[in-house]
Design a protein around this motif. Structure first.
Motif, mmCIF file in Angstrom:
data_model
loop_
_atom_site.group_PDB
_atom_site.id
_atom_site.type_symbol
_atom_site.label_atom_id
_atom_site.label_comp_id
_atom_site.label_asym_id
_atom_site.label_seq_id
_atom_site.Cartn_x
_atom_site.Cartn_y
_atom_site.Cartn_z
ATOM 1 N N ASP A 32 0.811 -1.229 0.000
ATOM 2 C CA ASP A 32 0.000 0.000 0.000
ATOM 3 C C ASP A 32 0.833 1.261 0.000
ATOM 4 O O ASP A 32 0.317 2.361 -0.221
ATOM 5 N N ASN A 33 2.116 1.117 0.246
ATOM 6 C CA ASN A 33 2.989 2.298 0.203
ATOM 7 C C ASN A 33 3.528 2.578 -1.196
ATOM 8 O O ASN A 33 4.304 3.509 -1.389
ATOM 9 N N VAL A 34 3.143 1.741 -2.117
ATOM 10 C CA VAL A 34 3.652 1.898 -3.494
ATOM 11 C C VAL A 34 2.502 2.215 -4.450
ATOM 12 O O VAL A 34 1.477 1.531 -4.440
ATOM 13 N N THR A 35 2.683 3.245 -5.248
ATOM 14 C CA THR A 35 1.689 3.584 -6.282
ATOM 15 C C THR A 35 2.373 3.544 -7.647
ATOM 16 O O THR A 35 3.459 4.103 -7.817
ATOM 17 N N TYR A 36 1.731 2.889 -8.588
ATOM 18 C CA TYR A 36 2.254 2.837 -9.963
ATOM 19 C C TYR A 36 1.576 3.908 -10.797
ATOM 20 O O TYR A 36 0.382 4.164 -10.627
ATOM 21 N N VAL A 37 2.339 4.513 -11.709
ATOM 22 C CA VAL A 37 1.707 5.448 -12.633
ATOM 23 C C VAL A 37 2.039 5.066 -14.073
ATOM 24 O O VAL A 37 3.191 4.743 -14.394
ATOM 25 N N LEU A 38 1.014 5.056 -14.902
ATOM 26 C CA LEU A 38 1.183 4.919 -16.358
ATOM 27 C C LEU A 38 0.580 6.167 -16.969
ATOM 28 O O LEU A 38 -0.450 6.647 -16.490
ATOM 29 N N MET A 39 1.209 6.687 -18.003
ATOM 30 C CA MET A 39 0.658 7.912 -18.581
ATOM 31 C C MET A 39 0.743 7.940 -20.103
ATOM 32 O O MET A 39 1.757 7.562 -20.689
ATOM 33 N N GLU A 40 -0.367 8.356 -20.688
ATOM 34 C CA GLU A 40 -0.396 8.577 -22.145
ATOM 35 C C GLU A 40 -0.074 10.046 -22.343
ATOM 36 O O GLU A 40 -0.801 10.895 -21.827
ATOM 37 N N VAL A 41 1.039 10.333 -22.999
ATOM 38 C CA VAL A 41 1.467 11.738 -23.063
ATOM 39 C C VAL A 41 1.769 12.185 -24.486
ATOM 40 O O VAL A 41 2.289 11.419 -25.301
ATOM 41 N N ARG A 42 1.486 13.454 -24.743
ATOM 42 C CA ARG A 42 1.688 13.978 -26.099
ATOM 43 C C ARG A 42 3.176 14.054 -26.448
ATOM 44 O O ARG A 42 3.527 14.009 -27.625
ATOM 45 N N SER A 43 4.051 14.123 -25.448
ATOM 46 C CA SER A 43 5.485 14.132 -25.776
ATOM 47 C C SER A 43 5.863 12.821 -26.468
ATOM 48 O O SER A 43 6.798 12.789 -27.270
ATOM 49 N N GLU A 44 5.135 11.732 -26.167
ATOM 50 C CA GLU A 44 5.426 10.433 -26.791
ATOM 51 C C GLU A 44 4.635 10.207 -28.071
ATOM 52 O O GLU A 44 5.107 9.526 -28.978
ATOM 53 N N THR A 45 3.430 10.773 -28.130
ATOM 54 C CA THR A 45 2.644 10.550 -29.357
ATOM 55 C C THR A 45 3.126 11.461 -30.483
ATOM 56 O O THR A 45 2.970 11.138 -31.652
ATOM 57 N N ASP A 46 3.745 12.594 -30.130
ATOM 58 C CA ASP A 46 4.004 13.615 -31.162
ATOM 59 C C ASP A 46 5.448 13.688 -31.647
ATOM 60 O O ASP A 46 5.752 14.512 -32.501
ATOM 61 N N TYR A 47 6.361 12.845 -31.094
ATOM 62 C CA TYR A 47 7.751 12.982 -31.545
ATOM 63 C C TYR A 47 7.943 12.442 -32.958
ATOM 64 O O TYR A 47 8.966 12.678 -33.601
ATOM 65 N N VAL A 48 6.959 11.723 -33.471
ATOM 66 C CA VAL A 48 7.005 11.216 -34.831
ATOM 67 C C VAL A 48 5.556 11.007 -35.278
ATOM 68 O O VAL A 48 4.649 10.964 -34.442
ATOM 69 N N ASN A 49 5.335 10.902 -36.589
ATOM 70 C CA ASN A 49 3.983 10.660 -37.084
ATOM 71 C C ASN A 49 3.697 9.155 -37.006
ATOM 72 O O ASN A 49 4.086 8.397 -37.889
ATOM 73 N N HIS A 50 3.045 8.716 -35.917
ATOM 74 C CA HIS A 50 2.851 7.276 -35.693
ATOM 75 C C HIS A 50 1.686 6.722 -36.524
ATOM 76 O O HIS A 50 0.703 7.429 -36.790
ATOM 77 N N HIS A 51 1.785 5.435 -36.805
ATOM 78 C CA HIS A 51 0.649 4.712 -37.400
ATOM 79 C C HIS A 51 -0.483 4.663 -36.370
ATOM 80 O O HIS A 51 -0.223 4.476 -35.175
ATOM 81 N N ILE A 52 -1.706 4.803 -36.836
ATOM 82 C CA ILE A 52 -2.850 4.777 -35.913
ATOM 83 C C ILE A 52 -2.896 3.450 -35.123
ATOM 84 O O ILE A 52 -3.258 3.418 -33.944
ATOM 85 N N GLN A 53 -2.481 2.352 -35.773
ATOM 86 C CA GLN A 53 -2.524 1.062 -35.059
ATOM 87 C C GLN A 53 -1.471 1.011 -33.950
ATOM 88 O O GLN A 53 -1.652 0.331 -32.948
ATOM 89 N N LYS A 54 -0.383 1.736 -34.137
ATOM 90 C CA LYS A 54 0.647 1.782 -33.079
ATOM 91 C C LYS A 54 0.109 2.558 -31.872
ATOM 92 O O LYS A 54 0.254 2.126 -30.724
#
Ligand code: FAD
Ligand code: DLZ
Length: 518
Positions: A32-54
């Motif tokens: 209970d002292n540990v929290t995990y974080v996952l994040m969808e961020v524009r810095s990762e989606t926008d560094y290249v023009n990704h395929h929609i399936q990716k």
């Protein structure tokens, strides 16, 4: 499982989109002292023009993983790309979360990408709380193992690395000798697909990702390629990944090596495993893939020839780990290498497959349709053309990094800039992977029915690969002539009469000046 929560022990653990490894020791017990974080961020989606399936595959797999660990009892924060509180970059979100929840420690797994590694290292220097980096517990090798193996050498031979790995991990070994007495069974492998040969349809999943797709479109995240979001075909969780592995072993492995380099019209994956996305995001581990394949061989060696097993193990134990080692040996700096000083722009048709060259049309069309092409299409069709046409490796990298579902820089750039574009001057490939139409015709049925004629070097219908191939050799003679493995090609060129040579160069120049309409 600890139930009391002690603020002084309050730890934030970051999980990147390619760190979905449920067998990591982090998840062996809840705390209970540990929290995990996952994040969808524009810095990762926008560094290249990704395929929609990716984009869909990354977000859906991340969401599914977050749910899975939450159900196991772990505390999870999940930031969706359209959440109002999302600051859209790893470091800003982490700073915000630490501030808000008063975390006392920050931990993360070794990122596979140099850029992300640097962002997180820089962040940790700024933080006033303690931080720790741990292994992602996925690969056979550490980041520095290849560097240690090749200490003092300026050539890093894959074959040397592969044999070292086979011995170190006792894989397909008979004592200290390779099983069946040879390290390499390539000679038995790599056949053209026979005419009328029927490949079984690949196992495709049917995930409904329509809502996620609508949200991506609404958020204006730029993307390329097509998708049927209500029947999304790629594995998104561990169960899918194991099922895909089962399918590969039962239906593809017996012919994997044999047709590993074959290409065929309307056959987008042949006997390839399509496990690269699941592997690269760590839903499945290289150890379990190799164990499963070897187990299948011992269970039914009458159906699966040893050459198929060796061919497959070489890809995962050899090439995959080797590329990771090269990446960490060479970064930063590898991303700027341009041995031939190539400066041409990538033709527009790489983005829409509008080319009359049937091989490129097919390979690009299926890449846009499925976010996938198999190795030999990437190397000997799209990569081969880009190299012969002198395309700037930055543009080539951007294309490969965006279009493929499995593209993460550590494995994309080493394959693209290194293996395919020879931009490192031969650090990892002993000679450039180039060919004229004859290789493409030998390994595929692409040339039949093509607008261009595979047998012609000059004239309006001459296959561009022919003149571009000889022109590339002529133009780069100074850089390549000392390479022993190129000498046969130069002697063929030198035997051509001067008029033929001039006509070929003229033809190549015409094509290079009109590359966008080929
Ligand atoms: P299979 O043919 O079934 O092979 C099994 C596994 O072996 C793959 O899943 C992969 O994990 C591993 N493997 C095979 N060849 C390689 C290789 N050369 N390097 C590393 N691992 C390998 N692979 C990526 O994972 N991501 C990329 O971004 C990527 N970009 C590439 C770009 C170019 C120009 C080239 C020539 C190759 C690239 N590859 C990349 C390597 C290879 O083409 C893909 O791993 C493979 O096509 C994925 O399909 P599969 O899972 O069906 O592979
Ligand atoms: C490729 C990708 C994309 C498109 N989006 C995300 C994201 O939103 N969040 C995330 O954690 N990871 C994403 N990734 C993968 C990363 O860009 C990056 O390649 C790896 O995490 C590096 O190891």
């Amino acid at each position: 499982m600890s139930k009391t929560k002690d603020v002084t022990k309050n730890t934030l653990r970051l999980l990147l989109g390619d760190q979905l490894n449920i067998n990591h020791t982090w998840f062996s017990q809840t705390d209970d002292n540990v929290t995990y974080v996952l994040m969808e961020v524009r810095s990762e989606t926008d560094y290249v023009n990704h395929h929609i399936q990716k984009l869909l595959a990354f977000f859906a797999a991340m969401r599914s993983f977050a749910k899975e660990i939450e159900q196991l009892g772990h505390r999870v924060i999940y930031l969706k790309f359209n959440d109002k509180s999302n600051k859209q970059s790893f470091n800003q979100n982490i700073i915000q979360l630490i501030d808000k929840y008063k975390f006392a420690h920050f931990q993360y797994m070794e990122p596979d990408e140099y850029r992300v590694d640097k962002i997180l290292k820089d962040l940790c220097k700024e933080l006033t709380i303690t931080s720790k980096i741990v292994s992602s517990e996925h690969f056979y090798t550490s980041r520095s193992e290849l560097t240690e193996l090749f200490k003092g050498k300026n050539k890093f031979l894959m074959e040397t690395f592969y044999r070292y790995m086979r011995k170190k991990h006792s894989i397909l070994m008979d004592g200290d000798q390779p099983l069946k007495g040879r390290w390499n069974f390539d000679a038995e492998n790599r056949k053209k697909l026979p005419k009328q040969h029927k490949v079984k349809s690949p196992l495709l999943f049917k995930h409904n990702l329509s809502d996620l797709y609508q949200d991506i479109v609404k958020s204006n995240i730029k993307h390329i390629g097509g998708v049927n979001p209500s029947e999304f075909i790629w594995p998104l969780n561990r169960k899918d990944s194991l099922q895909l592995l089962e399918f590969f072993v039962s239906d593809c492995l017996p012919s994997f090596g044999l047709y590993q380099d074959a290409m065929a019209l309307n056959q987008w994956s042949l006997y390839h495993s399509r496990l690269s996305f699941a592997l690269n995001v760590k839903l499945i581990s290289p150890h379990e893939v190799i164990e499963k394949v070897i187990e299948a061989y011992y269970k039914s060696s009458e159906n699966i020839d040893f050459a198929q097993i060796e061919g497959f193990v070489r890809q995962i134990l050899g090439w995959r780990e080797y590329m990771r080692g090269i990446y960490w040996n060479q970064m930063p700096g590898y991303e700027n290498l341009n041995f031939f000083n190539h400066q041409n722009k990538l033709p527009e048709w790489y983005w829409n497959n509008e080319t009359k060259m049937q091989c490129l049309n097919q390979a690009i069309k299926q890449s846009l349709d499925f976010a996938y092409a198999h190795h030999i299409q990437r190397l000997m069709i799209t990569g081969n053309f880009a190299l012969l046409a002198g395309i700037n490796p930055n543009e080539v990298d951007q294309w490969y990094l965006g279009i493929y579902i499995d593209a993460i820089e550590w494995v994309e750039i080493t394959n693209t800039r290194g293996m395919s574009q020879f931009a490192d001057g031969g650090l990892l490939a002993t000679k450039p992977y180039i060919s004229s139409a004859s290789y493409i015709d030998k390994m595929s049925d692409y040339c039949a029915g093509c607008f261009y004629n595979k047998n012609l070097k000059t004239g309006d219908r001459a296959c561009p690969f022919n003149s571009l191939y000889w022109n590339f050799l002529a133009v780069n003679r100074k850089l390549l002539a000392t390479n022993q493995r190129m000498s046969m090609m130069y002697s063929v060129w030198d035997k051509m009469d001067i008029n033929t040579q001039q006509a070929i160069i003229k033809q190549a120049e015409k094509y290079l000046n009109n590359m966008h309409s080929l």
